[in-house]
Scaffold this motif. Structure first.
Motif, short mmCIF file in Angstrom:
data_model
loop_
_atom_site.label_atom_id
_atom_site.label_comp_id
_atom_site.label_asym_id
_atom_site.label_seq_id
_atom_site.Cartn_x
_atom_site.Cartn_y
_atom_site.Cartn_z
N TRP A 219 0.86 -1.19 0.00
CA TRP A 219 0.00 0.00 0.00
C TRP A 219 0.89 1.23 0.00
CZ3 TRP A 219 -3.30 2.39 4.44
CH2 TRP A 219 -4.33 3.18 3.91
N VAL A 222 0.61 6.89 0.56
CA VAL A 222 -0.67 7.48 0.91
C VAL A 222 -0.41 8.62 1.90
CG1 VAL A 222 -1.90 5.31 0.58
CG2 VAL A 222 -1.07 5.91 2.87
N HIS A 224 -1.99 9.86 5.25
CA HIS A 224 -2.97 9.57 6.29
C HIS A 224 -3.63 10.86 6.79
CE1 HIS A 224 -1.92 5.43 6.31
NE2 HIS A 224 -0.71 5.58 6.83
N ASN A 266 -12.02 9.80 6.15
CA ASN A 266 -10.74 9.57 5.46
C ASN A 266 -9.54 9.71 6.40
OD1 ASN A 266 -10.85 12.34 5.78
ND2 ASN A 266 -10.12 12.81 3.70
N TYR A 268 -7.63 7.37 7.15
CA TYR A 268 -6.60 6.44 6.69
C TYR A 268 -5.94 6.88 5.39
CZ TYR A 268 -10.50 4.67 3.87
OH TYR A 268 -11.57 4.57 3.02
N ASN A 269 -6.61 7.70 4.55
CA ASN A 269 -6.02 8.14 3.28
C ASN A 269 -6.72 9.38 2.77
OD1 ASN A 269 -4.68 8.42 0.87
ND2 ASN A 269 -5.31 6.46 0.02
N ARG A 275 -8.45 1.53 -0.21
CA ARG A 275 -7.57 0.86 0.74
C ARG A 275 -7.63 -0.64 0.46
NH1 ARG A 275 -8.50 1.50 7.13
NH2 ARG A 275 -10.61 1.04 6.39
N PHE A 279 -5.02 -5.41 3.48
CA PHE A 279 -3.96 -4.69 4.19
C PHE A 279 -3.92 -5.06 5.66
CE2 PHE A 279 -2.56 -0.83 6.54
CZ PHE A 279 -1.24 -0.81 6.11
#
Length: 295
Positions: A219, A222, A224, A266, A268-269, A275, A279
């Motif tokens: 992954w 990104v 975060h 959002n 996480y990204n 996502r 993961f």
């Protein structure tokens, strides 16, 4: 900068069935240096300390211990007393890892083993062509995530930086770094150890090194939301995930209230809603510590 009893994250010790493969990953992919070898352990570091990562030869893959640096001797004594007050099992009343002057090791909730210490000996960094600046944080998935959060605050004096959803995830700090420990509700596994790079360029070069040996990022990069860091991830030989990150939020006001996110926001990204479904399925469990007979 530290306001609590723990001044910084110390190390991650991982039991691995393939020490040679694990050391290859740490040195040739991540860019750490070997600082010491014993009969069954290899110590590695990025910063100018004796170790930040330890591989322990084993017949299983799993987390051996999580190291934390106490602010000073008084803080270490306070933590010892809090551990006694909680009736938590103490594995060793003396420093266990090489390169440490004073410390102790105990078993926390759900079998996670913590080694708390002071006065790790320095080790001069070599002139490597690549590699992170230092070890930064960990992410693991306790079954009782709120109970683990309360334990980290009550016994080890960690602070809350961000809260995700209702009984889902917590990001906790021991110094100005947004988080030293991230907790996400799960099946009791350790997900990743994370290392600070200087720029997003370093994350791209990591991807190139992985490609050259037939491996890949799982992954990233990104951005975060929780922590603001730019991050990329791959799986190491032991089965644990490794994160290389840059631009982590710094919190200099200890009274700053936690940022609260909805579980579906959002956090996480910030760059995409995508996502990978698999993961969070990566990771390794805590395992029986070979020091269990030491007192």
């Amino acid at each position: 900068m530290s306001w609590g009893l723990i001044s910084e994250m110390g190390h991650v010790a991982i039991q691995t069935t393939d020490v040679q493969g694990s050391v290859f990953d740490a040195t040739q992919l991540l860019g750490l240096r070997v600082t010491e070898k014993t009969d069954n352990e290899v110590y590695l570091a990025a910063a100018g300390v004796h170790h930040e990562l330890v591989y322990v030869e084993s017949d299983v893959n799993g987390i051996h211990s999580l190291g934390l640096v106490a602010r000073d001797g008084d803080a270490l004594r306070t933590i010892r007393q809090r551990v006694r007050d909680e009736n938590l099992p103490v594995i060793s009343e003396k420093a266990v890892s090489a390169g440490i002057q004073d410390g102790f090791t105990f078993v926390g909730p759900e079998g996670w083993i913590f080694e708390v210490y002071i006065d790790m000996q320095p080790d001069a960094p070599g002139q490597l062509s690549f590699g992170p600046d230092r070890y930064g944080h960990i992410n693991f998935h306790p079954r009782d995530v709120t109970g683990m959060m309360k334990f980290l605050h009550r016994v080890l004096d960690f602070r809350l930086s961000d809260v995700i959803g209702d009984d889902f995830a917590y990001f906790m700090r021991c110094n100005a770094d947004h988080h030293g420990i991230a907790l996400i509700k799960g099946e009791g596994t350790f997900h990743h150890h994370a290392w600070q790079a200087q720029s997003i360029v370093d994350l791209g070069k990591l991807g190139d090194r992985l490609h050259q040996v037939g491996r890949e990022l799982i992954w990233g990069p990104v951005r975060h939301g929780a922590g603001h860091n730019i991050a990329a991830y791959y799986v190491e030989t032991s089965g644990a995930v490794v994160e290389l990150y840059t631009d982590l939020e710094q919190i200099y006001d200890d009274s700053r209230p936690p940022v609260v996110w909805g579980q579906e926001e959002n956090w996480y990204n910030k760059w995409s809603s995508f996502r990978p479904e698999e993961f969070r399925k990566f990771g390794i469990p805590p395992v029986a510590n070979r020091l269990s007979g030491v007192r």
